[in-house]
Design an enzyme around this catalytic site. Structure first.
Site, PDB file in Angstrom:
ATOM      1  N   CYS A 247      77.250  38.297  42.294  1.00 41.27           N
ATOM      2  CA  CYS A 247      76.433  38.838  41.213  1.00 41.27           C
ATOM      3  C   CYS A 247      76.670  40.338  41.130  1.00 41.27           C
ATOM      4  O   CYS A 247      77.482  40.893  41.866  1.00 41.27           O
ATOM      5  CB  CYS A 247      74.952  38.532  41.443  1.00 41.27           C
ATOM      6  SG  CYS A 247      74.275  39.322  42.933  1.00 41.27           S
ATOM      7  N   CYS A 249      73.886  42.454  41.246  1.00 38.58           N
ATOM      8  CA  CYS A 249      72.562  42.996  41.546  1.00 38.58           C
ATOM      9  C   CYS A 249      72.619  44.235  42.438  1.00 38.58           C
ATOM     10  O   CYS A 249      71.916  45.221  42.185  1.00 38.58           O
ATOM     11  CB  CYS A 249      71.693  41.923  42.200  1.00 38.58           C
ATOM     12  SG  CYS A 249      71.437  40.459  41.156  1.00 38.58           S
ATOM     13  N   ARG A 276      65.988  34.704  39.630  1.00 35.40           N
ATOM     14  CA  ARG A 276      65.305  34.532  38.343  1.00 35.40           C
ATOM     15  C   ARG A 276      64.039  33.702  38.482  1.00 35.40           C
ATOM     16  O   ARG A 276      63.689  32.913  37.616  1.00 35.40           O
ATOM     17  CB  ARG A 276      66.226  33.910  37.285  1.00 35.40           C
ATOM     18  CG  ARG A 276      67.406  34.766  36.885  1.00 35.40           C
ATOM     19  CD  ARG A 276      67.998  34.334  35.545  1.00 35.40           C
ATOM     20  NE  ARG A 276      69.330  34.869  35.384  1.00 35.40           N
ATOM     21  CZ  ARG A 276      70.440  34.192  35.636  1.00 35.40           C
ATOM     22  NH1 ARG A 276      70.365  32.937  36.013  1.00 35.40           N
ATOM     23  NH2 ARG A 276      71.610  34.749  35.491  1.00 35.40           N
ATOM     24  N   ASP A 308      65.360  30.816  33.183  1.00 31.90           N
ATOM     25  CA  ASP A 308      64.727  32.015  33.736  1.00 31.90           C
ATOM     26  C   ASP A 308      63.241  31.726  33.911  1.00 31.90           C
ATOM     27  O   ASP A 308      62.532  31.474  32.942  1.00 31.90           O
ATOM     28  CB  ASP A 308      64.941  33.205  32.799  1.00 31.90           C
ATOM     29  CG  ASP A 308      64.652  34.547  33.463  1.00 31.90           C
ATOM     30  OD1 ASP A 308      63.853  34.567  34.427  1.00 31.90           O
ATOM     31  OD2 ASP A 308      65.229  35.566  33.028  1.00 31.90           O
ATOM     32  N   ARG A 310      61.079  33.845  35.399  1.00 37.73           N
ATOM     33  CA  ARG A 310      60.388  35.079  35.735  1.00 37.73           C
ATOM     34  C   ARG A 310      59.319  35.463  34.718  1.00 37.73           C
ATOM     35  O   ARG A 310      59.376  35.065  33.554  1.00 37.73           O
ATOM     36  CB  ARG A 310      61.388  36.238  35.837  1.00 37.73           C
ATOM     37  CG  ARG A 310      62.330  36.133  37.008  1.00 37.73           C
ATOM     38  CD  ARG A 310      63.364  37.240  36.977  1.00 37.73           C
ATOM     39  NE  ARG A 310      64.270  37.131  35.839  1.00 37.73           N
ATOM     40  CZ  ARG A 310      65.281  37.955  35.605  1.00 37.73           C
ATOM     41  NH1 ARG A 310      65.504  38.962  36.435  1.00 37.73           N
ATOM     42  NH2 ARG A 310      66.066  37.785  34.549  1.00 37.73           N
TER      43      ARG A 310
END
Length: 377
Positions: A247, A249, A276, A308, A310
């Site tokens: 990723c 991140c 997520r 997702d 979140r």
């Protein structure tokens, strides 16, 4: 490939939260599911439920004793059911009846596509129980795979559950609290000099109802800036701490802090929403599915999760607590812009935030643009 449809964000209203005692009960029920303990779900047509991935011989025997017979119905999230049945299904919970008494292996096979177990040979689609949505919501709250063994549970089952100390929780309370944002309380603050930002600080916030903790990583004095740089960043153990190349991140986090240091002020809102919102273990499962050819979107769906899961409402609550009401958001994700705006934060502008592919995360980065609608860097 089509872009995933945009999400709609509704402002968080504290009055909509269930009463604290109900929240505590829901969280205890989620913990029991995680430990492989049955839960009695109250409602018009009560259900006894057991997390499929946590089922063992002992828990199945207890489940059968309470239900008054071995339940054979498994409730699956629609996306997981589509993968099991190998055909599209409506986007609603799906109930399948096993042709034989459930075993830990059969239930694990239905729940977990990474387990490498053969699916049961006989599966029959049956009417979905009325409380199926609440059952799946509780499993997700527990960060378990959204797949549950279920059996109708009348008065006798309720009595047997109570005699065994099995927790009883109202389906309405589960649905009211499972996706709700909670109030945040500041619980700690300290100076934290960092390599890229010697004047760094960290402020810790806790949600009293759930115990979930989020962090604000501050550079300089963003609360004194007219529109400071702000980054909403979901924790990523593999990328932030281990330097994973799967990723972007880690580079996003460190890049945000470095850019804020250059400007003299900024805030990273570090949310406890791994993968997520599906949790670290499920993210690792999604990685295993990506190794088999799925992209990040389809891997989540194959596990029964939304693309997702979140909520960005905690980020807005943290900003308000810090006295920051107007921001320049460091992001390529339009959902973050929409969510903060819906929760009362003025967006003075978007600052692109992207990093070059590294040869391993190329497909991941492309999927975010092509299928998740992320904006150009």
């Amino acid at each position: 490939m089509s872009i995933h449809p945009p999400r709609r964000f509704v402002p968080y209203t504290p009055d909509a939260r269930p009463r604290p005692e109900h929240t505590r009960l829901v969280l205890r029920a989620a913990d029991d599911l995680r430990r492989g303990v049955p839960v009695y779900l109250q409602g018009a047509s009560p259900l006894l439920i057991l997390a499929a991935e946590a089922a063992e011989a002992g828990s199945l025997a207890e489940f059968a004793a309470i239900a008054g017979g071995g339940g054979r119905t498994v409730i699956l999230a629609a996306t997981r059911a589509a993968a099991v049945l190998r055909r599209p299904v409506p986007e609603v919970p799906v109930a399948l009846r096993l042709g034989a008494e459930p075993t830990p292996e059969a239930l694990r096979a239905l729940a977990d596509p990474v387990a490498g177990l053969a699916l049961p040979e006989r599966l029959e689609a049956v009417p979905t129980p009325a409380l199926a949505e609440a059952a799946l919501a509780l499993a997700k709250l527990a960060r378990m795979l959204p797949a549950l063994l279920a059996a109708p549970a009348g008065t006798d089952a309720a009595r047997r559950a109570a005699e065994r100390g099995v927790l009883s929780v109202a389906a309405a309370d589960v649905l009211a609290g499972s996706g709700a944002a909670t109030a945040l309380v500041q619980v700690a603050a300290t100076a934290l000099p960092m390599q890229q930002a010697p004047d760094g600080r960290v402020v810790a916030f806790r949600a009293p109802d759930t115990g979930v903790e989020h962090l604000a990583i501050l550079v300089g004095r963003p609360e004194e800036a007219a529109a400071p740089l702000v980054r909403v960043h979901s924790q990523c153990f593999t990328g932030d701490l281990l330097g994973s190349l799967r990723c972007d991140c880690g580079p996003q986090l460190r890049g945000a802090i470095a850019r804020m240091a250059e400007e003299g002020a900024g805030a990273v809102l570090y949310l406890a929403q791994e993968g997520r919102g599906i949790g670290l273990v499920n993210k690792l499962r999604a990685y295993a599915l990506q190794d088999r050819g799925l992209d990040t979107l389809d891997a989540n769906r194959a596990l029964g999760w939304a693309v997702d899961e979140r909520s960005f409402a905690p980020a807005a609550a943290m900003l308000r607590a810090l006295g920051i009401g107007r921001v320049r958001l460091l992001t390529n994700n339009p959902d973050k812009l929409a969510a903060l705006a819906a929760n009362g934060i003025e967006i003075a502008g978007r600052e692109p935030h992207a990093f070059a592919a590294n040869g391993i995360n190329d497909r991941y980065l492309a999927t975010k643009v092509e299928r998740l609608g992320h904006l150009p860097g």
